[in-house]
Motif scaffolding. Structure first.
Motif, PDB file in Angstrom:
ATOM      1  N   THR A 177      39.017  36.777   6.398  1.00  0.00           N
ATOM      2  CA  THR A 177      39.240  38.209   6.549  1.00  0.00           C
ATOM      3  C   THR A 177      40.524  38.563   5.816  1.00  0.00           C
ATOM      4  OG1 THR A 177      40.482  37.899   8.609  1.00  0.00           O
ATOM      5  CG2 THR A 177      38.142  38.340   8.829  1.00  0.00           C
ATOM      6  N   SER A 178      40.601  39.806   5.450  1.00  0.00           N
ATOM      7  CA  SER A 178      41.820  40.255   4.776  1.00  0.00           C
ATOM      8  C   SER A 178      42.951  40.358   5.791  1.00  0.00           C
ATOM      9  CB  SER A 178      41.582  41.622   4.132  1.00  0.00           C
ATOM     10  OG  SER A 178      41.473  42.618   5.139  1.00  0.00           O
ATOM     11  N   ARG A 179      44.144  40.368   5.292  1.00  0.00           N
ATOM     12  CA  ARG A 179      45.314  40.506   6.158  1.00  0.00           C
ATOM     13  C   ARG A 179      45.230  41.811   6.947  1.00  0.00           C
ATOM     14  NH1 ARG A 179      50.985  38.739   6.113  1.00  0.00           N
ATOM     15  NH2 ARG A 179      52.198  40.410   7.063  1.00  0.00           N
ATOM     16  N   CYS A 180      44.763  42.873   6.300  1.00  0.00           N
ATOM     17  CA  CYS A 180      44.657  44.178   6.947  1.00  0.00           C
ATOM     18  C   CYS A 180      43.674  44.120   8.115  1.00  0.00           C
ATOM     19  CB  CYS A 180      44.225  45.240   5.940  1.00  0.00           C
ATOM     20  SG  CYS A 180      44.075  46.892   6.674  1.00  0.00           S
ATOM     21  N   VAL A 181      42.515  43.502   7.917  1.00  0.00           N
ATOM     22  CA  VAL A 181      41.504  43.414   8.966  1.00  0.00           C
ATOM     23  C   VAL A 181      42.026  42.587  10.131  1.00  0.00           C
ATOM     24  CG1 VAL A 181      39.197  42.522   9.531  1.00  0.00           C
ATOM     25  CG2 VAL A 181      39.559  43.797   7.417  1.00  0.00           C
ATOM     26  N   ALA A 182      42.696  41.471   9.839  1.00  0.00           N
ATOM     27  CA  ALA A 182      43.266  40.632  10.893  1.00  0.00           C
ATOM     28  C   ALA A 182      44.335  41.393  11.670  1.00  0.00           C
ATOM     29  CB  ALA A 182      43.844  39.355  10.292  1.00  0.00           C
ATOM     30  N   GLU A 183      45.191  42.143  10.958  1.00  0.00           N
ATOM     31  CA  GLU A 183      46.241  42.916  11.617  1.00  0.00           C
ATOM     32  C   GLU A 183      45.646  44.021  12.480  1.00  0.00           C
ATOM     33  OE1 GLU A 183      50.169  45.593  10.541  1.00  0.00           O
ATOM     34  OE2 GLU A 183      49.200  44.449   8.951  1.00  0.00           O
ATOM     35  N   LYS A 184      44.597  44.670  11.973  1.00  0.00           N
ATOM     36  CA  LYS A 184      43.924  45.734  12.728  1.00  0.00           C
ATOM     37  C   LYS A 184      43.353  45.175  14.031  1.00  0.00           C
ATOM     38  CE  LYS A 184      40.185  49.139  12.269  1.00  0.00           C
ATOM     39  NZ  LYS A 184      39.292  48.779  13.351  1.00  0.00           N
ATOM     40  N   LYS A 185      42.665  44.044  13.948  1.00  0.00           N
ATOM     41  CA  LYS A 185      42.067  43.425  15.129  1.00  0.00           C
ATOM     42  C   LYS A 185      43.152  43.041  16.146  1.00  0.00           C
ATOM     43  CE  LYS A 185      39.124  39.594  16.567  1.00  0.00           C
ATOM     44  NZ  LYS A 185      38.356  38.429  16.145  1.00  0.00           N
ATOM     45  N   TYR A 186      44.219  42.435  15.663  1.00  0.00           N
ATOM     46  CA  TYR A 186      45.313  42.028  16.531  1.00  0.00           C
ATOM     47  C   TYR A 186      45.948  43.241  17.214  1.00  0.00           C
ATOM     48  CZ  TYR A 186      49.777  40.085  18.009  1.00  0.00           C
ATOM     49  OH  TYR A 186      50.865  39.713  18.743  1.00  0.00           O
ATOM     50  N   THR A 187      46.190  44.309  16.458  1.00  0.00           N
ATOM     51  CA  THR A 187      46.803  45.512  16.997  1.00  0.00           C
ATOM     52  C   THR A 187      45.908  46.162  18.041  1.00  0.00           C
ATOM     53  OG1 THR A 187      47.946  45.842  14.908  1.00  0.00           O
ATOM     54  CG2 THR A 187      47.861  47.728  16.386  1.00  0.00           C
ATOM     55  N   GLU A 188      44.605  46.179  17.794  1.00  0.00           N
ATOM     56  CA  GLU A 188      43.670  46.740  18.772  1.00  0.00           C
ATOM     57  C   GLU A 188      43.708  45.946  20.074  1.00  0.00           C
ATOM     58  OE1 GLU A 188      40.057  46.662  16.516  1.00  0.00           O
ATOM     59  OE2 GLU A 188      40.317  48.721  15.804  1.00  0.00           O
ATOM     60  N   GLN A 189      43.781  44.617  19.974  1.00  0.00           N
ATOM     61  CA  GLN A 189      43.864  43.779  21.171  1.00  0.00           C
ATOM     62  C   GLN A 189      45.149  44.068  21.938  1.00  0.00           C
ATOM     63  OE1 GLN A 189      43.475  39.878  19.477  1.00  0.00           O
ATOM     64  NE2 GLN A 189      41.256  39.844  19.709  1.00  0.00           N
ATOM     65  N   GLN A 190      46.259  44.240  21.218  1.00  0.00           N
ATOM     66  CA  GLN A 190      47.535  44.523  21.860  1.00  0.00           C
ATOM     67  C   GLN A 190      47.507  45.891  22.548  1.00  0.00           C
ATOM     68  OE1 GLN A 190      50.129  42.291  22.182  1.00  0.00           O
ATOM     69  NE2 GLN A 190      48.543  40.982  21.357  1.00  0.00           N
ATOM     70  N   ALA A 191      46.886  46.877  21.900  1.00  0.00           N
ATOM     71  CA  ALA A 191      46.814  48.224  22.465  1.00  0.00           C
ATOM     72  C   ALA A 191      46.055  48.214  23.789  1.00  0.00           C
ATOM     73  CB  ALA A 191      46.161  49.180  21.475  1.00  0.00           C
ATOM     74  N   LYS A 192      45.012  47.404  23.876  1.00  0.00           N
ATOM     75  CA  LYS A 192      44.240  47.325  25.114  1.00  0.00           C
ATOM     76  C   LYS A 192      45.094  46.796  26.258  1.00  0.00           C
ATOM     77  CE  LYS A 192      39.799  46.619  22.875  1.00  0.00           C
ATOM     78  NZ  LYS A 192      38.753  45.635  22.579  1.00  0.00           N
ATOM     79  N   LYS A 193      46.003  45.891  25.959  1.00  0.00           N
ATOM     80  CA  LYS A 193      46.866  45.319  26.985  1.00  0.00           C
ATOM     81  C   LYS A 193      47.862  46.349  27.512  1.00  0.00           C
ATOM     82  CE  LYS A 193      46.870  40.881  24.706  1.00  0.00           C
ATOM     83  NZ  LYS A 193      47.723  39.951  24.000  1.00  0.00           N
ATOM     84  N   HIS A 194      48.182  47.343  26.714  1.00  0.00           N
ATOM     85  CA  HIS A 194      49.210  48.307  27.071  1.00  0.00           C
ATOM     86  C   HIS A 194      48.629  49.529  27.771  1.00  0.00           C
ATOM     87  CE1 HIS A 194      52.377  46.534  24.267  1.00  0.00           C
ATOM     88  NE2 HIS A 194      51.342  45.733  24.248  1.00  0.00           N
ATOM     89  N   ALA A 195      47.316  49.657  27.816  1.00  0.00           N
ATOM     90  CA  ALA A 195      46.690  50.825  28.410  1.00  0.00           C
ATOM     91  C   ALA A 195      46.785  50.778  29.935  1.00  0.00           C
ATOM     92  CB  ALA A 195      45.227  50.908  27.986  1.00  0.00           C
ATOM     93  N   PHE A 196      47.000  51.930  30.543  1.00  0.00           N
ATOM     94  CA  PHE A 196      47.012  52.022  31.997  1.00  0.00           C
ATOM     95  C   PHE A 196      45.573  52.113  32.495  1.00  0.00           C
ATOM     96  CE2 PHE A 196      46.561  54.921  35.624  1.00  0.00           C
ATOM     97  CZ  PHE A 196      47.087  54.096  36.595  1.00  0.00           C
ATOM     98  N   VAL A 197      45.262  51.328  33.497  1.00  0.00           N
ATOM     99  CA  VAL A 197      43.934  51.341  34.109  1.00  0.00           C
ATOM    100  C   VAL A 197      44.120  51.658  35.591  1.00  0.00           C
ATOM    101  CG1 VAL A 197      41.873  49.993  34.619  1.00  0.00           C
ATOM    102  CG2 VAL A 197      43.119  49.593  32.484  1.00  0.00           C
ATOM    103  N   PRO A 198      43.543  52.777  36.074  1.00  0.00           N
ATOM    104  CA  PRO A 198      43.730  53.127  37.484  1.00  0.00           C
ATOM    105  C   PRO A 198      43.033  52.133  38.412  1.00  0.00           C
ATOM    106  CG  PRO A 198      42.187  54.638  36.455  1.00  0.00           C
ATOM    107  CD  PRO A 198      42.726  53.756  35.368  1.00  0.00           C
ATOM    108  N   VAL A 199      43.596  52.004  39.625  1.00  0.00           N
ATOM    109  CA  VAL A 199      43.007  51.142  40.647  1.00  0.00           C
ATOM    110  C   VAL A 199      42.263  52.046  41.622  1.00  0.00           C
ATOM    111  CG1 VAL A 199      43.490  49.515  42.515  1.00  0.00           C
ATOM    112  CG2 VAL A 199      44.828  49.434  40.406  1.00  0.00           C
ATOM    113  N   CYS A 200      41.006  51.689  41.912  1.00  0.00           N
ATOM    114  CA  CYS A 200      40.183  52.490  42.806  1.00  0.00           C
ATOM    115  C   CYS A 200      39.902  51.726  44.095  1.00  0.00           C
ATOM    116  CB  CYS A 200      38.854  52.830  42.147  1.00  0.00           C
ATOM    117  SG  CYS A 200      39.026  53.678  40.568  1.00  0.00           S
TER     118      CYS A 200
END
Length: 127
Positions: free
Chosen positions: A45-68
């Motif tokens: 994969t290109s460096r850009c694609v790898a960076e995009k995938k990594y950044t998306e994974q990191q963003a998911k970790k930072h998202a707030f998820v409510p507890v029900c």
């Protein structure tokens, strides 16, 4: 961690990056403990694609998820895993001002006054 003398054997990580040695992979894992070794070779994969995938994974970790609660209502205490802050919420899930605390559980009153206040705000926003 110095990796200059480490044996060069490419290693594929779960974020799509290829490391030239196990030492380099372990260095990256110190910065991001979520990174794991992937089975099989990395796809080219290109460096850009790898960076995009990594950044998306990191963003998911930072998202707030409510507890029900089991009945589908908001839990009285909500916490953001990434920031370490917890706060009290009204039955409608709105944060209660001044209830936020760092790395501990806040004392929530759950008073009828707060609930009634939240309901009246909801009525005004609907009308």
């Amino acid at each position: 961690m110095e990796c200059a003398g480490a044996p060069r054997k490419p290693l594929c990580a779960s974020d799509g990056r290829t490391f030239t040695s196990r030492c380099e992979f372990l260095r990256a894992k110190c910065r991001d403990p979520q990174v794991e070794v992937s089975r099989g070779p990395c796809k080219e994969t290109s460096r850009c694609v790898a960076e995009k995938k990594y950044t998306e994974q990191q963003a998911k970790k930072h998202a707030f998820v409510p507890v029900c609660n089991p009945d589908g209502t908001y839990s009285e205490v909500q916490c953001h895993i990434y920031t370490g802050y917890c706060w009290c919420v009204t039955p409608n899930g709105r944060p209660i001002s001044g209830s936020s605390v760092f790395n501990k559980k806040p004392r929530c009153q759950g008073s009828k006054q707060e609930r009634n206040s939240d309901r009246s705000k909801t009525r005004f926003s609907i009308e």
